[in-house]
Design an enzyme around this catalytic site. Structure first.
Site, mmCIF file in Angstrom:
data_model
loop_
_atom_site.group_PDB
_atom_site.id
_atom_site.type_symbol
_atom_site.label_atom_id
_atom_site.label_comp_id
_atom_site.label_asym_id
_atom_site.label_seq_id
_atom_site.Cartn_x
_atom_site.Cartn_y
_atom_site.Cartn_z
ATOM 1 N N LYS A 12 0.856 -1.187 0.000
ATOM 2 C CA LYS A 12 0.000 0.000 0.000
ATOM 3 C C LYS A 12 0.888 1.232 0.000
ATOM 4 C CE LYS A 12 -3.179 2.880 2.597
ATOM 5 N NZ LYS A 12 -2.297 4.060 2.362
ATOM 6 N N GLU A 62 8.717 0.378 11.513
ATOM 7 C CA GLU A 62 9.797 1.367 11.421
ATOM 8 C C GLU A 62 9.133 2.727 11.512
ATOM 9 O OE1 GLU A 62 12.201 4.095 10.616
ATOM 10 O OE2 GLU A 62 11.713 3.575 8.549
ATOM 11 N N CYS A 114 12.665 10.091 8.833
ATOM 12 C CA CYS A 114 12.464 9.466 10.140
ATOM 13 C C CYS A 114 13.731 9.536 10.989
ATOM 14 C CB CYS A 114 11.996 8.030 9.982
ATOM 15 S SG CYS A 114 13.104 6.994 9.001
ATOM 16 N N GLU A 162 7.841 14.999 17.049
ATOM 17 C CA GLU A 162 8.458 14.964 15.728
ATOM 18 C C GLU A 162 7.773 15.976 14.808
ATOM 19 O OE1 GLU A 162 9.902 11.568 12.547
ATOM 20 O OE2 GLU A 162 7.993 11.291 13.566
#
Length: 488
Positions: free
Chosen positions: A173, A248, A282, A380
């Site tokens: 996806k 992750e 990330c 973040e």
């Protein structure tokens, strides 16, 4: 507008619905994307399951799988510039980065191509003289791979590569934000010669696509890259099918600079760590932890670099900072900076959106020396915003570095080798870069813990994660089996 299709069972189709994709640099729609809904997900999983059970794939030797992956790598290399241009157009990542990154993506497929016939079992020195016992490594089954828009071809490669090398099949996806390069990748994959259904590529939205896929009874493993909140939904969904997961997730990675560091090198690495990719990474080194002995000098040089960075449209080779991918990211950056300033953080540079068309936010530095509780230190951004804290002792630097719920990446800059080893041992993160930052290789696994997830991508470890162990017992004696009511 340009038209893209989904890829299921070796066939391209429009999907149950269509949606517009917007160019982040100008904010207008440029392409129509296929929107997968429940019926499309069902078809993709069924195709992957049929392929997994088909002799065309199940009986293919590992060496033959590797040859197909080599062919895929070659085609990626041949089409790297087209893929790069699409990723730049659909996500706003600058062309100089997408070109370099996608060219390197081919190396990941070459690595797993070579590894395909080296995923070995083991013979056990069993304590029963009339038995031979060995372990077989067999493919897990059907994998749901869910990737975000940023670095998506790379993040797909570290899932597709090891999964196919191990003999699994995949339903991938792509993110609904910027899926164009993954849908174009499907056209490249289709040319290789894999059996239909080995890889299926769809895109769509949460409830009708992502949730249906990750909870599907036909899925054996979910490999997810994204944010912690979505990951929680993925883990809850996996309770329905008891699929294993690898996650992750994001990070608030510490970037520690000691007083003996090479300042020029550390400044350049910090720019790479937080302002490259417009901070949309990330592993972004979003928390600068710098010795108070050099803090003022370091910040001045960093400020100069930030303010001289070339901000512009992402398809120009001279551009160094492009737009954020979505308006929502831009708004989040604005809100978090405002909240951090309200908590006492001081703006060194940047801090407000640029007065221009598109989702542009400049390189921003926030000095949080007097604001240890500012939200920019814990949340973040996924944008070009750096939070700064000073320290006086090594122990203080380590404590600040580990003051996070994340644990993905970290950086340490020092010329003192023994200090570097102490920091390597002490930092709670899955990656420690010493005197460098943001370096990757197909040979080296990466991943984290805590809110940064679990499992590893890249390296041999990733390939083993897509296998399950079967223990085989073979009795070598022709004598009658002894006492049947006693376990041997």
């Amino acid at each position: 507008m340009q038209q893209f299709q989904q890829y299921i069972g070796g066939v391209f189709s429009d999907g149950s619905a269509r949606f517009e994709s917007h160019d982040p640099a100008i904010g207008t729609a440029w392409a129509m994307m296929p929107e997968a809904r429940t019926v499309d997900v069902e078809a993709a999983v069924a195709a992957a399951r049929a392929a997994f059970q088909s002799p065309d794939w199940a009986d293919m030797t590992a060496t033959a799988r590797g040859k197909l992956l080599y062919r895929l790598a070659d085609l990626i290399s041949e089409n790297a510039e087209t893929l790069a241009q699409l990723e730049t157009r659909d996500t706003g990542k600058i062309i100089r980065e997408t070109s370099a990154q996608i060219a390197y993506v081919a190396e990941y497929y070459r690595y797993y191509a070579g590894l395909a016939d080296k995923i070995e079992g083991a013979h056990l020195p069993i304590d029963k003289p009339d038995m031979e016992v060995w372990l077989r490594r067999e493919p897990l089954g059907v994998v749901a791979a869910v990737v975000p828009w940023n670095s998506q071809l790379f993040l797909a490669a570290v899932k597709i590569g090891p999964a196919l090398a191990a003999g699994c099949t995949v339903v991938l996806k792509a993110s609904e934000d910027g899926p164009a390069p993954m849908l174009e990748f499907a056209r490249i994959f289709d040319q290789v010669g894999f059996p239909p259904g080995v890889l299926n590529i769809i895109t769509g939205f949460g409830a009708d696509c992502g949730a249906v896929l990750t909870a599907h009874s036909g899925i054996d493993h979910v490999a997810f890259t994204g944010g912690p909140e979505t990951a929680r939904h993925v883990v809850r969904n996996s309770a329905e099918n008891l699929a294993s997961t690898s996650l992750e997730l994001g990070g608030k990675s510490p970037f520690i600079v000691f007083e003996d560091a090479d300042i020029d090198s550390a400044v350049n690495a910090q720019v790479s760590g937080i302002f490259a990719a417009t901070g949309q990474s990330c592993v972004a080194g979003s928390r600068l932890i710098v010795s108070n002995q050099i803090k003022d000098v370091f910040l001045q040089r960093l400020k100069e670099k930030a303010e001289s960075a070339q901000i512009g449209v992402p398809d120009k080779r001279t551009t160094e900072i492009g737009p954020l991918c979505t308006k929502a990211q831009l708004n989040r950056a604005v809100d978090l900076v405002a909240a951090s300033v309200a908590a006492g953080a001081q703006i060194v540079t940047g801090g407000a959106p640029l007065d221009r068309e598109g989702n542009f936010f400049p390189p921003t530095i926030l000095d949080c020396s007097k604001a240890p509780d500012a939200p920019c230190l814990s949340e973040e951004f996924f944008g070009p915003v750096l939070s700064v804290r000073g320290f006086d002792t090594e122990a203080e630097a380590l404590a600040i570095a580990n003051d996070t719920a994340h644990g993905l990446a970290s950086g340490v800059f020092t010329r003192d080798l023994t200090r570097a080893h102490r920091m390597i041992r002490g930092i709670r993160a899955g990656i420690v870069w010493v005197n460098t930052y943001r370096a990757v290789s197909p040979i080296a696994p990466f991943g984290g813990h805590g809110l940064s997830g679990h499992g590893r991508e890249g390296g041999l470890e990733a390939a083993l994660d897509y296998t399950k162990v079967k223990t085989v017992w073979l009795r070598t004696s022709d004598d009658p089996i002894p006492e049947p009511f006693v376990m041997r």
